[in-house]
Design a protein around this motif. Structure first.
Motif, mmCIF file in Angstrom:
data_model
loop_
_atom_site.group_PDB
_atom_site.id
_atom_site.type_symbol
_atom_site.label_atom_id
_atom_site.label_comp_id
_atom_site.label_asym_id
_atom_site.label_seq_id
_atom_site.Cartn_x
_atom_site.Cartn_y
_atom_site.Cartn_z
ATOM 1 N N GLU A 25 0.821 -1.214 0.000
ATOM 2 C CA GLU A 25 0.000 0.000 0.000
ATOM 3 C C GLU A 25 0.855 1.264 0.000
ATOM 4 O OE1 GLU A 25 -2.435 -0.328 3.461
ATOM 5 O OE2 GLU A 25 -3.425 -2.150 2.764
ATOM 6 N N ASN A 26 2.182 1.115 -0.284
ATOM 7 C CA ASN A 26 3.154 2.213 -0.280
ATOM 8 C C ASN A 26 3.237 2.884 1.090
ATOM 9 O OD1 ASN A 26 5.173 3.800 -1.316
ATOM 10 N ND2 ASN A 26 3.771 5.325 -2.161
ATOM 11 N N LYS A 27 3.221 2.056 2.131
ATOM 12 C CA LYS A 27 3.387 2.536 3.499
ATOM 13 C C LYS A 27 4.537 1.772 4.131
ATOM 14 C CE LYS A 27 -1.409 3.850 3.980
ATOM 15 N NZ LYS A 27 -2.653 3.643 4.701
ATOM 16 N N VAL A 28 5.019 2.271 5.265
ATOM 17 C CA VAL A 28 6.166 1.664 5.934
ATOM 18 C C VAL A 28 5.791 1.333 7.375
ATOM 19 C CG1 VAL A 28 8.565 2.024 6.649
ATOM 20 C CG2 VAL A 28 7.749 3.006 4.504
ATOM 21 N N PRO A 29 6.009 0.086 7.817
ATOM 22 C CA PRO A 29 5.790 -0.229 9.227
ATOM 23 C C PRO A 29 6.888 0.413 10.074
ATOM 24 C CG PRO A 29 6.569 -2.169 8.043
ATOM 25 C CD PRO A 29 6.390 -1.088 7.036
ATOM 26 N N ALA A 30 6.503 0.902 11.251
ATOM 27 C CA ALA A 30 7.463 1.569 12.130
ATOM 28 C C ALA A 30 7.128 1.277 13.580
ATOM 29 C CB ALA A 30 7.442 3.077 11.883
ATOM 30 N N VAL A 31 8.121 1.492 14.435
ATOM 31 C CA VAL A 31 7.971 1.328 15.877
ATOM 32 C C VAL A 31 8.422 2.624 16.530
ATOM 33 C CG1 VAL A 31 8.763 0.040 17.889
ATOM 34 C CG2 VAL A 31 8.384 -1.152 15.747
ATOM 35 N N VAL A 32 7.644 3.106 17.491
ATOM 36 C CA VAL A 32 7.985 4.319 18.233
ATOM 37 C C VAL A 32 8.173 3.924 19.689
ATOM 38 C CG1 VAL A 32 7.242 6.636 18.868
ATOM 39 C CG2 VAL A 32 6.574 5.695 16.661
ATOM 40 N N TYR A 33 9.309 4.325 20.274
ATOM 41 C CA TYR A 33 9.585 3.989 21.673
ATOM 42 C C TYR A 33 10.306 5.155 22.337
ATOM 43 C CZ TYR A 33 14.214 2.919 19.807
ATOM 44 O OH TYR A 33 15.421 3.002 19.181
ATOM 45 N N GLY A 34 10.351 5.107 23.660
ATOM 46 C CA GLY A 34 11.081 6.125 24.410
ATOM 47 C C GLY A 34 10.283 6.658 25.570
ATOM 48 N N VAL A 88 11.220 1.181 10.096
ATOM 49 C CA VAL A 88 11.892 2.301 10.743
ATOM 50 C C VAL A 88 11.629 2.243 12.239
ATOM 51 C CG1 VAL A 88 12.051 4.821 10.873
ATOM 52 C CG2 VAL A 88 11.633 3.740 8.679
ATOM 53 N N ASP A 89 12.698 2.441 13.035
ATOM 54 C CA ASP A 89 12.566 2.590 14.482
ATOM 55 C C ASP A 89 12.714 4.068 14.807
ATOM 56 O OD1 ASP A 89 12.418 -0.129 14.622
ATOM 57 O OD2 ASP A 89 14.343 -0.411 15.620
ATOM 58 N N LEU A 90 11.764 4.609 15.571
ATOM 59 C CA LEU A 90 11.775 6.029 15.922
ATOM 60 C C LEU A 90 11.872 6.188 17.430
ATOM 61 C CD1 LEU A 90 8.853 7.135 13.578
ATOM 62 C CD2 LEU A 90 11.289 7.382 13.135
ATOM 63 N N LEU A 91 12.629 7.199 17.859
ATOM 64 C CA LEU A 91 12.804 7.500 19.274
ATOM 65 C C LEU A 91 12.048 8.781 19.607
ATOM 66 C CD1 LEU A 91 14.269 6.970 22.009
ATOM 67 C CD2 LEU A 91 16.114 8.412 21.129
ATOM 68 N N LEU A 92 11.151 8.702 20.595
ATOM 69 C CA LEU A 92 10.410 9.888 21.018
ATOM 70 C C LEU A 92 11.346 10.875 21.698
ATOM 71 C CD1 LEU A 92 7.148 8.354 22.533
ATOM 72 C CD2 LEU A 92 7.376 9.625 20.407
ATOM 73 N N VAL A 93 11.171 12.161 21.404
ATOM 74 C CA VAL A 93 11.949 13.224 22.032
ATOM 75 C C VAL A 93 10.996 14.337 22.449
ATOM 76 C CG1 VAL A 93 14.075 12.736 20.763
ATOM 77 C CG2 VAL A 93 12.431 14.332 19.804
ATOM 78 N N LYS A 94 11.495 15.203 23.323
ATOM 79 C CA LYS A 94 10.728 16.373 23.769
ATOM 80 C C LYS A 94 11.560 17.620 23.506
ATOM 81 C CE LYS A 94 8.311 13.943 27.417
ATOM 82 N NZ LYS A 94 8.132 13.750 28.849
ATOM 83 N N ARG A 95 10.896 18.733 23.346
ATOM 84 C CA ARG A 95 11.611 19.995 23.156
ATOM 85 C C ARG A 95 12.451 20.275 24.396
ATOM 86 N NH1 ARG A 95 9.877 22.009 18.524
ATOM 87 N NH2 ARG A 95 7.761 21.597 17.865
ATOM 88 N N GLY A 96 13.712 20.649 24.171
ATOM 89 C CA GLY A 96 14.618 20.937 25.275
ATOM 90 C C GLY A 96 15.405 19.728 25.753
ATOM 91 N N GLU A 97 15.025 18.538 25.323
ATOM 92 C CA GLU A 97 15.705 17.313 25.736
ATOM 93 C C GLU A 97 16.999 17.147 24.943
ATOM 94 O OE1 GLU A 97 14.779 12.508 25.823
ATOM 95 O OE2 GLU A 97 13.405 13.856 24.802
ATOM 96 N N LYS A 98 18.045 16.649 25.613
ATOM 97 C CA LYS A 98 19.326 16.374 24.953
ATOM 98 C C LYS A 98 19.316 14.952 24.408
ATOM 99 C CE LYS A 98 22.056 19.992 26.022
ATOM 100 N NZ LYS A 98 23.043 20.635 25.210
ATOM 101 N N VAL A 99 19.811 14.786 23.171
ATOM 102 C CA VAL A 99 19.916 13.472 22.549
ATOM 103 C C VAL A 99 21.323 13.310 21.976
ATOM 104 C CG1 VAL A 99 17.470 13.253 21.968
ATOM 105 C CG2 VAL A 99 19.013 14.331 20.346
ATOM 106 N N THR A 100 21.759 12.061 21.839
ATOM 107 C CA THR A 100 23.044 11.766 21.217
ATOM 108 C C THR A 100 22.791 11.299 19.791
ATOM 109 O OG1 THR A 100 23.979 11.123 23.345
ATOM 110 C CG2 THR A 100 25.142 10.381 21.380
#
Length: 194
Positions: A25-34, A88-100
């Motif tokens: 269907e031209n879509k991509v399965p993904a996982v969101v965690y964090g 795709v694996d995605l990592l949840l972030v928040k504004r102001g949060e530091k990430v590597t």
């Protein structure tokens, strides 16, 4: 840093067959965690996600069932032959949060005259930065560097609010002297004929 908005749909089907149906269907399965929450399985539009992932460390604004979440890509799986997105694996972030994150390294300038070679010891540089202000790349000036010179991680000028996440003494780039090939020695027969 660019922020791309994508509409996401939650999914309840898992496994190889369900993933194949999603991709047809031209879509991509993904996982969101964090953030200590439950892992969320979603489906994203394939073409829009492909365009968004052309930018390194893109910030994705996901509309998941009416709630807006910010995420950055952590792992991208592509088909090895055709190159289309598989998962795709995605990592949840928040504004102001530091990430590597890993930033691509771009060298600019000309090396010192001579037959020198520039070697990228690291292709990316790990840095810690604010999630909504991730730089696209790190630029290193190589102007005037000669054989034997090296650029260490501590010598790289980073944007404000960004700190190194690697050893300061790690070599990022180094200049090597090009080795000249020796001319083949003439055989005794060739010398006798001359």
């Amino acid at each position: 840093m660019s922020e791309v908005k994508l509409a996401a749909e939650t999914r309840s089907e898992f496994g190889k067959g369900a993933a194949r149906r999603i991709r047809r269907e031209n879509k991509v399965p993904a996982v969101v965690y964090g953030h200590g929450g439950d892992t969320l399985h979603i489906t994203l539009p394939g073409h829009e996600l492909q365009l968004a992932l052309r930018t390194p460390n893109v910030l994705l604004s996901l509309d998941i069932d009416g709630t807006n979440e910010l995420a950055i890509p952590k792992a991208v799986q592509r088909d090895p032959l055709k190159g289309f997105l598989e998962h795709v694996d995605l990592l949840l972030v928040k504004r102001g949060e530091k990430v590597t994150v890993e930033l691509p390294i771009v060298a600019e300038g000309e090396l010192a005259p001579g037959a020198n070679l520039l070697e990228y010891v690291l292709n990316t540089l790990a840095v810690e930065t604010e999630a909504t202000h991730i730089p696209e790349s790190v630029t290193i000036s190589i102007a005037g560097l000669d054989a034997g010179d090296a650029v260490h991680a501590k010598d790289v000028k980073l944007p404000s609010g960004t700190t190194l996440a690697v050893d300061e003494d790690a070599i990022v780039l180094q200049v090597l002297a090009a080795q000249a090939e020796e001319a083949p020695a003439e055989s005794d027969e060739a010398a006798a004929e001359a």
